[in-house]
Design an enzyme around this catalytic site. Sequence first.
Site, mmCIF file in Angstrom:
data_model
loop_
_atom_site.group_PDB
_atom_site.id
_atom_site.type_symbol
_atom_site.label_atom_id
_atom_site.label_comp_id
_atom_site.label_asym_id
_atom_site.label_seq_id
_atom_site.Cartn_x
_atom_site.Cartn_y
_atom_site.Cartn_z
ATOM 1 N N TYR A 104 0.839 -1.206 0.000
ATOM 2 C CA TYR A 104 0.000 0.000 0.000
ATOM 3 C C TYR A 104 0.870 1.249 0.000
ATOM 4 C CZ TYR A 104 -3.195 3.647 1.610
ATOM 5 O OH TYR A 104 -3.929 4.797 1.708
ATOM 6 N N GLU A 189 -3.690 7.300 -4.234
ATOM 7 C CA GLU A 189 -3.595 6.056 -3.470
ATOM 8 C C GLU A 189 -3.401 4.892 -4.433
ATOM 9 O OE1 GLU A 189 -6.067 4.648 0.328
ATOM 10 O OE2 GLU A 189 -7.150 4.236 -1.518
#
Lengths: 378, 294
Positions: A104, A189
């Site tokens: 992530y 993101e």
Amino acid sequence: MVKLAEWRGKEIFRRYGIALPRGRVVRSPEEALSLTESGDIPLPCVVKAQVLAGGRGKGGAVRFASSPAEAAEAARGILGMEFHGETVKELLLEEKLPIARELYLSLTLDRSARLPLLIASAHGGVEIESVAESDLLRLPIHPFAGLSSYEKRRVLRTLGLSGSTAKSVDGMLDRLWRAFQHEDAELIEVNPLAVVGEGVVALDAKVIIEDDATFRHPEYADIRDDRTPLEEVAREKGIAFVQLDGDIGVIANGAGLTMATLDVLQQFGGRPGVFLDLGGTDDPAKVTEAFLLMARAKPSAVFLNIFGGVTRCDTVARGLAAAIAQVPPAERFPLVARIRGNNEEEGIAILREAGITSLHELQESAQAAVAASKGARP
Amino acid sequence: MSVLVDGDTRVLVQGITGHQGTVHTVQMLKFGSKVVAGATPGKGGSVVEGVPVFDSVEEAVARTGANATCIFVPAPFAKDALLEAVDAGIRLAVIVTEHIPFHDMLVMFHYARMKGARIIGPNCPGIAAPGQAKVGIIPNVVFRPGRVGVISRSGTLTYEIVSGIKEIGLGQSTCIGLGGDPVVGTSFVDALPLFEEDPETDALVVVGEIGGSAEEEAAEYIRTHLSKPVVAYIAGHSAPPGKRMGHAGAIIARGRGTAQSKVSALEAAGAQVARFPYEIPSLVRDALAARHAK
């Protein structure tokens, strides 16, 4: 806040040289069939709904296919689907890659520190809120210094990477940081960031562009946000207009006063349905347009609560009086007005001439608006 | 005494030749502010409402001794205006301009901090100390000199509240509108110590809104450092999550920044929290009475 669909986010990634799976946007099952038959999209592949809401995997909006027929079938199943209020009109068709690990990465703003914030985690592919704080690296980045090599080494250690995979993430971090700054992003993101072989690939892209920067990014100005059609019209006219669930219309100036007005209405049992923030204006025509826009939302009653500063009371009163004259009698609705502040007396006098009484106290006027919405005459 | 501005504040208006710049220059002069100069590139030598206009901030400062600026220039040019002011030695900048991208504001904030300058705003009503000076756009009619300090993230809601304080016969020491953008030059925790140290302030009103965590941080400061009574109000109880409520900052995102979390934090810090704006004046009166009874 311009939220971009995944494929638009990936278009940006592509421009910055961030590695992506091979993919194409399709709008029909036939396109899915021909792209997989021709080998433009290798099989097996993933078919993903291009909607702004999250949770697509669990919601059946992402499917896998191992043959052209299956790809067409998946496309047929997802197109037209209702997903959290959005109708699926576009799909992203992508090759399915052999994923070794899911990581992530994101860049956003830390408002308290007034610094960009990089968040990294070795636990990708899940909602980041569900990852334990101890498994996250939060790295503030100073805008003057940019992302330093030692900071990137910290990120790589957090992700547990070494060798050529680490090297490709190192390069990707620079590219993401550049995209964040140069595209005026509020959020970038990558979740998951997939380790594939020796390299990494951005499997998803969530990008939000800041509205206020569209003067230097006109390419984002026309992208459909999650606005209702009336919200869209208001935006074009430069009026902040938000539709909620209730039935009372609220016209105020300034975000704080607007929110306080909604709070007071709700306290007295009213249900605000639309609110319209005039902001700062000294153009009566803008007030007229705003009021006519409000009329199109068909409120049960309208509460006008203005405290004149930049926006003077007489400007609002003039615009309002002109608007009321334009609404046909059959479409009129009860109006409760409260105007205070700069040029209050002139404003009240203009309203009186138009047959509207301006109340003085917030409490009594909110109560009157709630009563009017329930059928009482104001 | 007052906070950040006083009778010696010499105000420069950047963007004075624009409509808003001119209108508010007149209002600042009527308030009693010493507006000594305007700056608009290319308009040097002209005069607006009796105020001389210069081509550069450097020249304006050299010729008039301006020590504070009020910036009205449009968003695409606001960063440049602020950097110019800071480099010319200005140490207090009120930025009224709205819609400045936060990426620009990040640079502006850290540049100003590095040079020892303070920014109030952007997208803010500014600062006013009744009887002393006003730098910004808060309507003059709401003020009356007094001993209540006001710090707010809102614009018009501040006017409403300040006006309510005046209506019950109290007045203000200094009122600061911080602005509601995601990145602000001065936050509650930056402003609170100034009022704590100000001998002219006896009680504080803190007006917050949903979004971010500035009010929670303020609560922590109030709990640990503040001796003066605080009355607080948070706008946006009825705001649904995910809807942007006008200000870029006013949004409940991912369950954070709710009105309830802010109210709880402020109450736990010993602040009196009003449920509605019209409850504030009487809470302030009670807080002042309790303080004086001590």
